[in-house]
Every structure is written in structure tokens, then in C-alpha cells.
Design a protein around this motif. Structure first.
Motif, PDB file in Angstrom:
ATOM      1  N   GLU A 291      -7.790  -4.770   3.776  1.00  0.00           N
ATOM      2  CA  GLU A 291      -7.285  -4.476   5.115  1.00  0.00           C
ATOM      3  C   GLU A 291      -8.330  -4.857   6.146  1.00  0.00           C
TER       4      GLU A 291
ATOM      5  N   LYS B  94      -7.108  -1.572   0.096  1.00  0.00           N
ATOM      6  CA  LYS B  94      -7.873  -0.962   1.182  1.00  0.00           C
ATOM      7  C   LYS B  94      -9.029  -1.870   1.594  1.00  0.00           C
TER       8      LYS B  94
ATOM      9  N   LYS C 286       0.837  -1.202   0.000  1.00  0.00           N
ATOM     10  CA  LYS C 286       0.000   0.000   0.000  1.00  0.00           C
ATOM     11  C   LYS C 286       0.870   1.250   0.000  1.00  0.00           C
TER      12      LYS C 286
END
Length: 95
Positions: free
Chosen positions: A86, A83, A5
Motif C-alpha cells: 500500500e 499492507k 485486503k
């Protein structure tokens, strides 16, 4: 190299900066081309060469900018995937 990321965010920033740079080049080339576009008169040979070179450079800068936009779109999609992943944990059930 694994695209973490953090790496993707760095690439995103670099691509945004590169797009801004290409926009600046495009603006400057357009100004130079407009200033040197003949209105009913003929440019000297050296000025005509420069004028033609500026037109080619403008086309190339636009192509480069479009490539950067395409790459930026890919990076942003990958960032969105990361994202969404996560906090997602795979748990197994044991007997």
C-alpha cells in the motif's frame, strides 16, 4: 476471485471464529471422553461405541483446527504483503 485486503481480512475473521469453534468442540469432547473413561469397569457396548466415536471426533477436530491455523498463517502473510504494498507507486522516467 481477487483476494483484496478487505476479502483477506474477512477470511482472517472467519478462520479465527472457526478456530474458536473447534476449540469449543475439543473441550466438550475431552470432557465427555474423561467422564466416560472406564476406571476398572467395562462400558456397555453402546457407551463404548460412543466413547470410541468421541475419540475419533476429537482427533478430527484437532486436525481441522491445525488446518485452520495453517490457513490463517497464510492469510496473515498475504495481508502483510498487501499492507507493505500500500502506498508504493511505480514511477517511470521519461526522456
Amino acid at each position: 476471485m481477487e483476494l483484496t485486503k478487505q476479502n483477506l481480512e474477512l477470511v482472517e475473521t472467519l478462520l479465527e471464529d472457526k478456530i474458536d469453534f473447534h476449540l469449543m468442540i475439543i473441550t466438550n469432547l475431552k470432557i465427555d471422553i474423561d467422564r466416560n473413561t472406564p476406571d476398572g469397569f467395562r462400558l456397555s457396548e453402546s457407551m463404548q461405541i460412543k466413547h470410541d466415536d468421541n475419540k475419533k471426533a476429537l482427533i478430527k477436530a484437532r486436525e481441522n483446527r491445525l488446518e485452520c491455523y495453517e490457513l490463517l498463517d497464510q492469510v496473515r502473510k498475504e495481508l502483510e504483503l498487501k499492507k507493505n504494498c500500500e502506498g508504493t507507486f511505480i514511477t517511470g522516467f521519461h526522456d
